[in-house]
Design an enzyme around this catalytic site. Structure first.
Site, PDB file in Angstrom:
ATOM      1  N   ASP A 402       0.821  -1.223   0.000  1.00 51.23           N
ATOM      2  CA  ASP A 402       0.000   0.000   0.000  1.00 51.23           C
ATOM      3  C   ASP A 402       0.851   1.268   0.000  1.00 51.23           C
ATOM      4  O   ASP A 402       0.500   2.258  -0.647  1.00 51.23           O
ATOM      5  CB  ASP A 402      -0.904   0.036   1.246  1.00 51.23           C
ATOM      6  CG  ASP A 402      -1.942  -1.071   1.227  1.00 51.23           C
ATOM      7  OD1 ASP A 402      -2.155  -1.646   0.154  1.00 51.23           O
ATOM      8  OD2 ASP A 402      -2.521  -1.343   2.292  1.00 51.23           O
TER       9      ASP A 402
HETATM   10  P1  TAP Z   1       0.777  -3.978   3.037  1.00 53.29           P
HETATM   11  O1  TAP Z   1       0.196  -3.013   2.094  1.00 53.29           O
HETATM   12  O2  TAP Z   1      -0.094  -4.557   4.080  1.00 53.29           O
HETATM   13  O3  TAP Z   1       1.432  -5.145   2.146  1.00 53.29           O
HETATM   14  C1  TAP Z   1       2.250  -6.080   2.703  1.00 53.29           C
HETATM   15  C2  TAP Z   1       2.680  -7.049   1.612  1.00 53.29           C
HETATM   16  O4  TAP Z   1       3.622  -7.929   2.232  1.00 53.29           O
HETATM   17  C3  TAP Z   1       1.559  -7.909   1.089  1.00 53.29           C
HETATM   18  O5  TAP Z   1       1.130  -7.470  -0.172  1.00 53.29           O
HETATM   19  C4  TAP Z   1       2.141  -9.322   1.073  1.00 53.29           C
HETATM   20  O6  TAP Z   1       2.116  -9.848  -0.252  1.00 53.29           O
HETATM   21  C5  TAP Z   1       3.586  -9.115   1.513  1.00 53.29           C
HETATM   22  N1  TAP Z   1       4.054 -10.198   2.375  1.00 53.29           N
HETATM   23  C6  TAP Z   1       3.402 -10.780   3.392  1.00 53.29           C
HETATM   24  N2  TAP Z   1       4.152 -11.755   3.920  1.00 53.29           N
HETATM   25  C7  TAP Z   1       5.299 -11.794   3.210  1.00 53.29           C
HETATM   26  C8  TAP Z   1       6.460 -12.592   3.277  1.00 53.29           C
HETATM   27  N3  TAP Z   1       6.594 -13.589   4.163  1.00 53.29           N
HETATM   28  N4  TAP Z   1       7.455 -12.346   2.402  1.00 53.29           N
HETATM   29  C9  TAP Z   1       7.337 -11.362   1.475  1.00 53.29           C
HETATM   30  N5  TAP Z   1       6.243 -10.575   1.377  1.00 53.29           N
HETATM   31  C10 TAP Z   1       5.240 -10.803   2.229  1.00 53.29           C
HETATM   32  O7  TAP Z   1       2.035  -3.369   3.808  1.00 53.29           O
HETATM   33  P2  TAP Z   1       2.645  -1.891   3.827  1.00 53.29           P
HETATM   34  O8  TAP Z   1       3.001  -1.453   2.453  1.00 53.29           O
HETATM   35  O9  TAP Z   1       3.679  -1.923   4.888  1.00 53.29           O
HETATM   36  O10 TAP Z   1       1.443  -0.962   4.249  1.00 53.29           O
HETATM   37  C11 TAP Z   1       0.914  -0.978   5.551  1.00 53.29           C
HETATM   38  C12 TAP Z   1      -0.589  -1.002   5.483  1.00 53.29           C
HETATM   39  O11 TAP Z   1      -1.082  -1.373   6.778  1.00 53.29           O
HETATM   40  C13 TAP Z   1      -1.183   0.347   5.154  1.00 53.29           C
HETATM   41  O12 TAP Z   1      -2.372   0.199   4.421  1.00 53.29           O
HETATM   42  C14 TAP Z   1      -1.499   0.927   6.547  1.00 53.29           C
HETATM   43  O13 TAP Z   1      -2.511   1.886   6.542  1.00 53.29           O
HETATM   44  C15 TAP Z   1      -1.943  -0.329   7.269  1.00 53.29           C
HETATM   45  N6  TAP Z   1      -1.781  -0.282   8.716  1.00 53.29           N
HETATM   46  C16 TAP Z   1      -0.727   0.371   9.237  1.00 53.29           C
HETATM   47  C17 TAP Z   1      -0.576   0.424  10.593  1.00 53.29           C
HETATM   48  C18 TAP Z   1       0.585   1.195  11.108  1.00 53.29           C
HETATM   49  S1  TAP Z   1       0.408   2.139  12.330  1.00 53.29           S
HETATM   50  N7  TAP Z   1       1.758   1.074  10.528  1.00 53.29           N
HETATM   51  C19 TAP Z   1      -1.474  -0.236  11.453  1.00 53.29           C
HETATM   52  C20 TAP Z   1      -2.537  -0.977  10.878  1.00 53.29           C
HETATM   53  C21 TAP Z   1      -2.672  -0.975   9.497  1.00 53.29           C
HETATM   54  P3  TAP Z   1       2.151 -11.413  -0.522  1.00 53.29           P
HETATM   55  O14 TAP Z   1       1.047 -12.012   0.270  1.00 53.29           O
HETATM   56  O15 TAP Z   1       1.985 -11.537  -2.000  1.00 53.29           O
HETATM   57  O16 TAP Z   1       3.500 -11.902  -0.071  1.00 53.29           O
END
Ligand code: TAP
Length: 475
Positions: A402
């Site tokens: 994201d």
């Molecule tokens: P995300 O958009 O959640 O994407 C994470 C990606 O990691 C996924 O597309 C997944 O794809 C990949 N992944 C998962 N396990 C993996 C592994 N073992 N090896 C390699 N890749 C892996 O992460 P982001 O870009 O860090 O964004 C964070 C999101 O979380 C935002 O939307 C944010 O608003 C939200 N959020 C943030 C927080 C805070 S405070 N940071 C709290 C709650 C929510 P695959 O499954 O294809 O591997």
């Protein structure tokens, strides 16, 4: 010990604890002093707890001991079993527990005051006619119950046990306003009729309902902001309970949590380009299915291998890692450090672009990289790195999705629209390491993966980084 002396010792110790809290918070503002800051806060809390146990009004230690034992067992179970990636839910739940403790303690003190007043004892009679005490009790019940129910709903949404989508219904805002007015009316009853404890529990029930109504219309993508806000509320509830108990250190600690929580909420709002009012009343953050993955990806995905990426890196001068949630899941950070060291030995510049909401909690990436002793100077914030992104030879997106999704910038109808992103698509070439084309937290496809200058390196983050290190060494 004479009462006056005991009181002076207690007050001086509370003052010391409060100073330690403030210095501890100041220390937490920078990674270098964060560990010391944390320790200072913990020592302050230990002093506050020990000194409170000397309170002469404590008639028996059995219940305190049972409470501490129960809390410690639960705390250890949580700490051992909850995965790093489920931290936001746990933090959310702990905020809720803070609200629960606050309104239970305030309710108990109100009940005790009522019983003493009914028996005609002066302490009870003074309390039930003291408006400051009664208003603080009502506030404790109100904010504490909103914090508990709102935090539980937020945690359930993050855990996926209830729908992450906003739950909207007709007359939603009017229903919320009516319940809010109801809680205000009940608070007035608590203050005007303190001898009738049932008003207090009606208030707690109505405030609990308000907490649920406030959170169910908020989509999963906005939950980080909601958790930060309830963190602030839990502090305010504790501060109100501090007034109920006339305990200065609880007032100070609660106010500090309240203030720092609201600052964190503002930082998160800014990071996601949202206003708090919009999060609370807008009901956006919905998963809009307007962009189909097939349309975005079909025939445009180019996959790569460790050997090919190693060769690209060999020819690069400036490399930027963009870590995300997947790096945390895969525990790939130690391999990232090894790869960074190898490239730096070859004279390349290696930096890390850190998005404020990357991962699942504030500072998630900073903590993981700091644990690997990656120098803080290499960690660049979004505003700092974006203007020079076109000068980057290879951007390695490791488990982030994201926070690098151009739709946030270019589209109006996605849950992350308007959120500033790290503009990796402007780099000369981009390597995305993830296991599949699955979406990230916001549940939408990412056109970055289909760009001409993007190569997908499919695999688990740690394994991919290990292969990359081996391939780079073999060059
Ligand atoms: P995300 O958009 O959640 O994407 C994470 C990606 O990691 C996924 O597309 C997944 O794809 C990949 N992944 C998962 N396990 C993996 C592994 N073992 N090896 C390699 N890749 C892996 O992460 P982001 O870009 O860090 O964004 C964070 C999101 O979380 C935002 O939307 C944010 O608003 C939200 N959020 C943030 C927080 C805070 S405070 N940071 C709290 C709650 C929510 P695959 O499954 O294809 O591997």
């Amino acid at each position: 010990m004479p009462d006056a002396l005991r009181e002076s010792i207690v007050n001086l110790s509370y003052l010391l604890a409060a100073i330690l809290f403030i210095l501890g918070l100041k220390g937490l503002a920078h990674p270098k002093s964060a560990v010391r800051g944390n320790l200072m806060g913990a020592v302050g809390m230990l002093i506050a707890v020990v000194v409170t146990l000397f309170n002469k009004e404590i008639i028996g230690y059995e219940y305190i001991f049972i409470g501490v034992l129960l809390g410690s067992v639960l705390g250890v179970i949580f700490a051992v079993t909850v995965k790093m990636t489920a931290m936001p839910q746990m933090v959310g739940l702990f905020n809720g527990f803070g609200g629960l403790a606050s309104f239970l303690v305030a309710g108990a003190v109100l009940q005790e005051a009522g019983v003493l007043a009914a028996a005609g004892l002066p302490k009870g009679l003074t309390l039930v006619s003291d408006y400051r005490f009664l208003v603080a009790t009502a506030l404790s019940g109100l904010i504490g119950a909103i914090t508990l129910s709102g935090s539980v709903i937020a945690s359930l949404k993050l855990q996926g046990w209830i729908t992450e989508k906003p739950v909207r219904y007709s007359l939603e805002q009017i229903v919320k306003i009516l319940v809010l007015l109801g809680t205000i009316a009940l608070s007035v009853f608590v203050v005007m009729q303190p001898m009738d404890l049932s008003w207090y529990w009606y208030l707690v029930a109505a405030a609990g309902l308000l907490g649920i109504l406030l959170v169910i219309p908020i989509g999963g993508a906005d939950m980080p902001i909601v958790i930060a806000l309830f963190n602030s509320y839990s502090g305010l509830a504790a501060a109100a309970t501090g007034f109920v108990l006339e305990n200065t250190v609880l007032i100070i600690a609660g106010s500090l949590v309240g203030a720092s929580g609201i600052i964190l909420t503002q930082i998160m709002c800014k990071a996601m380009n949202r206003s708090l009012a919009n999060v609370l009343f807008g009901g956006v953050g919905a998963v809009v299915e307007s962009v189909s993955a097939d349309d975005v990806y079909e025939g445009k995905i180019k996959s790569t291998s460790a050997e090919e990426v190693a060769m690209m890196l060999e020819g690069a001068r400036r490399v930027v890692f963009v870590p995300g949630y997947g790096m945390a899941v895969a525990r790939a950070q130690s391999m990232v450090r090894t790869m960074t060291e190898l490239m730096e030995e070859d004279g390349k510049s290696v930096e890390f672009a850190i998005h404020p909401v990357a991962g699942r909690m504030p500072g998630h990436m900073n903590v993981l990289l700091a644990e690997e002793n990656i120098s803080y100077d290499k960690l660049k914030e979004l505003d700092h790195i974006n203007p020079t992104m076109s000068d980057v030879d290879v951007a390695i997106v490791l488990g982030a999705n994201d926070v690098v999704n151009p739709l946030a910038r270019d589209s109006d109808d996605t849950p992350i629209s308007g959120m500033p992103i790290i503009n990796v698509d402007k780099a000369r070439s981009v390597v995305v390491i993830k296991r599949s084309l699955s979406p990230g937290f916001a549940g939408i496809p990412n056109p970055l993966f289909a760009n001409d200058n993007t190569l997908m390196f499919f695999g688990d983050g740690r394994k991919a980084m290990e292969d990359l290190v081996t391939a780079y060494k073999d060059l």
